[in-house]
Design an enzyme around this catalytic site. Structure first.
Site, mmCIF file in Angstrom:
data_model
loop_
_atom_site.group_PDB
_atom_site.id
_atom_site.type_symbol
_atom_site.label_atom_id
_atom_site.label_comp_id
_atom_site.label_asym_id
_atom_site.label_seq_id
_atom_site.Cartn_x
_atom_site.Cartn_y
_atom_site.Cartn_z
ATOM 1 N N GLU A 1 40.532 13.194 0.326
ATOM 2 C CA GLU A 1 41.513 12.121 0.140
ATOM 3 C C GLU A 1 41.980 12.010 -1.295
ATOM 4 O OE1 GLU A 1 41.964 7.280 0.743
ATOM 5 O OE2 GLU A 1 40.201 8.311 1.499
ATOM 6 N N MET B 1 38.226 1.703 6.506
ATOM 7 C CA MET B 1 37.267 1.623 5.400
ATOM 8 C C MET B 1 37.334 0.277 4.698
ATOM 9 S SD MET B 1 37.257 5.353 3.600
ATOM 10 C CE MET B 1 36.934 6.859 4.514
#
Length: 380
Positions: free
Chosen positions: A248, A131
């Site tokens: 997350e 990411m």
């Protein structure tokens, strides 16, 4: 965990916790692992991950048809809390089990489910997250890694950074730009499963200030990914990744990274090695409150509902709490002679070195405040 608030109406969760605690106590006594802070990020032990999988504690929420155990999110929550509280080395399977498996279940093709989910549930196949990028901070919408469509698939070019475990993982889920919309930065993003035996992928180590290596820079140089490696729908990457971030950001790892230090601090206070201090009691009480909040998000996710703003609150408060534990422990025990409470002092040192990353990983506090303000109407 000393607090099992969410378990009171559910005796099966109390029994599960007790089973996990007995196993972990035996593992520590046998020298299988030494408890550590930040164990979900830095405690990489593939043998231990496989052992947990054999006991049914990895891939718990994966359906049995894909090699999992058909158990609920609250059962997984109970197990992961106990592992974190014990400082167990769970980094190897953590990202795959926490985030990638639910994403593949939700967005993956049948082929992807049958290829990856049984491997994740075995505790022997590991994923990283592609990411963050250089010069982008926590602004995922500024992703510059580009995926270009070619015959039979896509070529990915760009650089990812702070990629935990990439030097040991088997695959990454990479967020890349497949189209550009000058009026909407969130449009034109897509996700890809990139297997790390790809010759056009280079993993470069990033060594932390304490000498440990768990972060990496990952360079993709026209790395080919077949059409079967597209995760979800081309162009829906932003919607997908923000959904995944709830897993997350809301988990117990966002408040329990320094819990082993808090346990040692409480024990040392009881022994009189460090002075009794009201700050310790406040930390214990706050841990219980955050535990309740994190469990509530787990229940929401278990029902299939969105919890992105609630997850942002848990992450925002939880990571500050982890740092507060380190600060209070340092104030009370940092000046002890080296021969007094050596394990407590070791936890303090490790926590202080890891602390700068607590409020950055998974989205900086500044980004999270913006999410909370937009989504639940908080005005500063």
């Amino acid at each position: 965990m000393t607090s099992t608030i969410t378990d009171r109406p559910r005796p099966e969760l109390r029994e599960l916790r007790a089973e996990v605690r007995r196993f972990l106590a035996g593992a520590v006594e046998a020298g299988v692992f030494t408890p550590r802070v930040n164990s979900w990020l830095t405690g990489w032990d593939e043998s231990f991950s496989r052992t947990l999988a054999e006991r049914g504690w990895v891939g718990m929420t994966i359906p049995a048809e894909f090699g999992g155990h058909d158990r609920g999110y609250l059962e997984r929550f109970a197990v992961t809390e106990e592992l974190l509280a014990a400082g167990a080395p769970i980094a190897a399977h953590w990202i795959a089990d926490r985030q990638i498996a639910p994403s593949i279940l939700k967005y993956g093709t049948e082929e992807q489910k049958r290829r990856y989910l049984p491997r994740i549930a075995s505790g022997a196949y590991y994923f990283g997250l592609g990411m963050s990028e250089p010069d982008s901070g926590s602004d995922l919408a500024s992703v510059r890694t580009r995926a270009t469509e070619v015959d039979g698939g896509w070529e990915l070019t760009g650089t990812k950074v702070w990629t935990s475990g990439a030097h040991r993982a088997h695959a990454l889920v990479v967020l890349a730009r497949t189209a550009t919309d000058p009026d909407d930065r969130h449009a034109g993003l897509s996700q890809f499963v990139v297997e790390l035996d790809n010759p056009r992928v280079q993993v470069r180590p990033i060594t932390s200030m304490n000498g440990e290596h768990h972060f990496n820079e990952v360079v993709l140089d026209e790395a080919f990914v077949p059409d079967g490696g597209v995760l979800g729908t081309i162009g829906d990457g932003w919607k997908q990744v923000t959904s995944e971030l709830a897993f997350e950001r809301s988990g117990p790892e966002r408040l329990l990274s320094t819990y082993p230090l808090l346990q040692e601090l409480v024990a040392a206070t009881g022994r009189g090695s460090v002075p009794a201090d009201a700050r310790v009691g406040r930390l214990v009480a706050r841990t219980a409150a955050l535990h309740r909040m994190s469990a509530d998000v787990a229940e929401t996710l278990a029902q299939g509902d969105s919890a992105s703003s609630e997850a942002a609150v848990v992450k925002l408060l939880g990571t500050r709490h982890e740092g507060d534990i380190a600060d209070v422990a340092d104030a009370l025990a940092g000046g002890l002679p080296p021969d007094r409470e050596p394990w407590l002092q070791e936890h303090v040192r490790a926590s202080l070195l890891e602390m700068p990353g607590f409020t950055l990983r998974g989205g900086s506090n500044e980004v999270l405040r913006g999410i909370v303000a937009r989504q639940i109407g908080v005005r500063r």
